[in-house]
Design an enzyme around this catalytic site. Structure first.
Site, PDB file in Angstrom:
ATOM      1  N   HIS A  88      15.983   0.066  60.376  1.00  0.00           N
ATOM      2  CA  HIS A  88      16.085  -1.466  59.885  1.00  0.00           C
ATOM      3  C   HIS A  88      14.720  -1.301  58.651  1.00  0.00           C
ATOM      4  CE1 HIS A  88      19.578  -2.922  61.984  1.00  0.00           C
ATOM      5  NE2 HIS A  88      20.203  -1.929  60.677  1.00  0.00           N
ATOM      6  N   GLU A  91      11.903  -4.781  59.176  1.00  0.00           N
ATOM      7  CA  GLU A  91      11.550  -4.443  61.051  1.00  0.00           C
ATOM      8  C   GLU A  91      10.298  -3.924  60.951  1.00  0.00           C
ATOM      9  OE1 GLU A  91      14.925  -3.524  62.519  1.00  0.00           O
ATOM     10  OE2 GLU A  91      16.297  -4.689  62.051  1.00  0.00           O
ATOM     11  N   ARG A 148      16.731  -4.206  54.098  1.00  0.00           N
ATOM     12  CA  ARG A 148      17.762  -3.684  55.787  1.00  0.00           C
ATOM     13  C   ARG A 148      17.973  -2.510  55.483  1.00  0.00           C
ATOM     14  NH1 ARG A 148      19.718  -6.136  60.196  1.00  0.00           N
ATOM     15  NH2 ARG A 148      22.787  -4.898  60.757  1.00  0.00           N
ATOM     16  N   HIS A 219      13.682  -1.989  66.816  1.00  0.00           N
ATOM     17  CA  HIS A 219      13.841  -3.422  66.087  1.00  0.00           C
ATOM     18  C   HIS A 219      12.732  -4.334  65.704  1.00  0.00           C
ATOM     19  CE1 HIS A 219      18.061  -1.278  64.382  1.00  0.00           C
ATOM     20  NE2 HIS A 219      17.614  -0.421  65.516  1.00  0.00           N
ATOM     21  N   GLU A 293      14.596  -4.906  70.713  1.00  0.00           N
ATOM     22  CA  GLU A 293      14.131  -6.484  69.684  1.00  0.00           C
ATOM     23  C   GLU A 293      12.985  -6.809  70.219  1.00  0.00           C
ATOM     24  OE1 GLU A 293      16.191  -6.468  66.741  1.00  0.00           O
ATOM     25  OE2 GLU A 293      17.806  -5.515  67.510  1.00  0.00           O
TER      26      GLU A 293
END
Ligand SMILES: *[C@@H]1O[C@H](CO)[C@@H](O)[C@H](O)[C@H]1NC(C)=O
Ligand SMILES: *[C@@H]1O[C@H](CO)[C@@H](O)[C@H](O)[C@H]1NC(C)=O
Ligand SMILES: *[C@@H]1O[C@H](CO)[C@@H](O)[C@H](O)[C@H]1NC(C)=O
Ligand SMILES: [Zn+2]
Length: 358
Positions: A88, A91, A148, A219, A293
């Site tokens: 993405h 990020e 993104r 991510h 994440e």
């Protein structure tokens, strides 16, 4: 004489140059794509015995997708670890982490016998930026900073660009947590693996699937470790073990700077989704598949300040290393234990162990 002086000077200058570049690379800043590409080449130059660049695909805009393959060449068949960052575009902490991860394992294998052992048994395949077109676009100016998706055009009648690469993999594709409106952030593409970036990972990893023990896809943000699957009606066969390993990784993360990471499936702690690379990896047979994440929890979101790069990388490294070490030890030390057990069985069967051993 003059020639040899000139030559020595040139050697000296180039040595100084290499040294300067090495010291100058700042892992605690965000870098545009061309600097990351230069860094990859520099990393190979500085570690020619253990690092190679492997080109394994092309983006929609025809940029080459490459990874660093890191490991000791033993001539034996090895296991492998996958890590990708920057699927993405916005990020940015993810590519920063991949670079940090590479720098850390390359230091550790020289001083830490455990890492040396792991680099003999396994190759680390690290893609610092998978969605290169999107990453470059997110660097273009402030108005595209939060891009993104990738940069492929949507269907002809739509008027929006980009497919969400983490909805494009062949894993319950298009069933949940997506939107077929091509302007949506979660547009999954026209069919499974329609996008060249998803295809590159699918074919590279898929063609050596039995080697991979871990698939770690990085991510931000949210401070989560996600285990398969994103679809609520599917449960990984090794769900309990994934949770155990994930919870221990979160403990390791917390020890570094006190940050709390939550662990679970995406539907349990984030939102349901389909077509993720994490799910594809687990469905394909890779046992330890996780989405990281990274920081933060929403204060800065995708625009994580540069002064948090170092602590974010330090804690995530600790978590990743826990998962990798677990997978390694299960495959290798577990194999040694099994071999010893087999040997005993053979000896027992042959009556070579004496009669009083029970
Ligand atoms: C921002 O960058 C994009 C992509 O290069 C470009 O299309 C757009 O015109 C730029 N916008 C501004 C305000 O510069
Ligand atoms: C999950 O399974 C239930 C029961 O079969 C079904 O009603 C539901 O629609 C399924 N959920 C999804 C997201 O497919
Ligand atoms: C995020 O973490 C910070 C620092 O730990 C805390 O102050 C803040 O309330 C948290 N925000 C959310 C949305 O959880
Ligand atoms: Zn993401």
């Amino acid at each position: 004489m003059l020639n040899s002086v000139v030559l020595s000077l040139a050697v000296l200058l180039s040595a100084m140059g290499a040294d300067t570049v090495e010291r100058a690379y700042d892992y605690y800043r965000y870098h545009p794509m061309h600097e990351i590409s230069d860094w990859m080449e520099q990393t190979v130059k500085e570690n020619p015995d253990v690092v190679n660049i492997v080109q394994y695909g092309q983006t929609y805009e025809k940029r080459v997708i490459s990874l660093l393959k890191i490991g000791v060449n033993t001539g034996e068949k090895k296991k492998a670890i996958w890590m990708d960052c920057g699927i993405h575009a916005r990020e940015w902490i993810a590519p920063a982490f991949c670079q940090y991860f590479v720098s850390q394992i390359l230091q550790a294998y020289k001083t830490d016998p455990k890492m040396a052992d792991m680099m003999k048994n396994m190759d680390f395949y690290v893609t610092p930026v998978l969605n290169i077109d999107g990453y470059i676009y997110s660097w273009a100016n402030e108005s595209t900073r939060l891009w993104r998706k990738n940069r492929s055009p949507g269907p002809a009648d739509c008027g929006c660009d980009g497919t969400d690469l983490n909805r494009n993999f062949d894993a319950n594709w298009g069933t949940i947590g997506v939107s077929f409106n091509c302007c949506s952030q979660t547009y999954p593409g026209s069919q499974p693996v329609s996008e060249p970036e998803a295809a590159a990972v699918t074919y590279f990893v898929g063609s050596r699937i039995d080697e991979f023990l871990c698939f770690l896809t990085i991510h931000s943000y949210g401070q989560l470790l996600l285990v398969p699957y994103g679809h609520p009606n599917f449960t990984a066969a090794n769900y309990n073990e994934l949770m155990e390993v994930g919870l221990a990784a979160a403990e390791a993360i917390k020890k570094v700077h006190g940050k709390q990471y939550r662990v679970g499936t995406s539907p349990a702690i984030l939102y349901p989704n389909s077509g993720s690379s994490r799910d594809w990896a687990r469905f394909s047979g890779i046992p330890f598949s996780f989405t990281f994440e990274l920081r933060d929890n929403g204060t800065f979101g995708f625009k994580l300040p540069e002064d948090q790069i170092q602590p974010t990388c330090e804690e995530a490294y600790s978590g990743a290393l826990h998962i990798i070490t677990y997978a390694h030890d299960k495959a290798f030390n577990g194999a040694v234990a099994a071999a010893v057990a087999n040997l005993w069985a053979v000896l027992l069967a042959a009556g070579l162990t004496g009669t009083n051993l029970m």
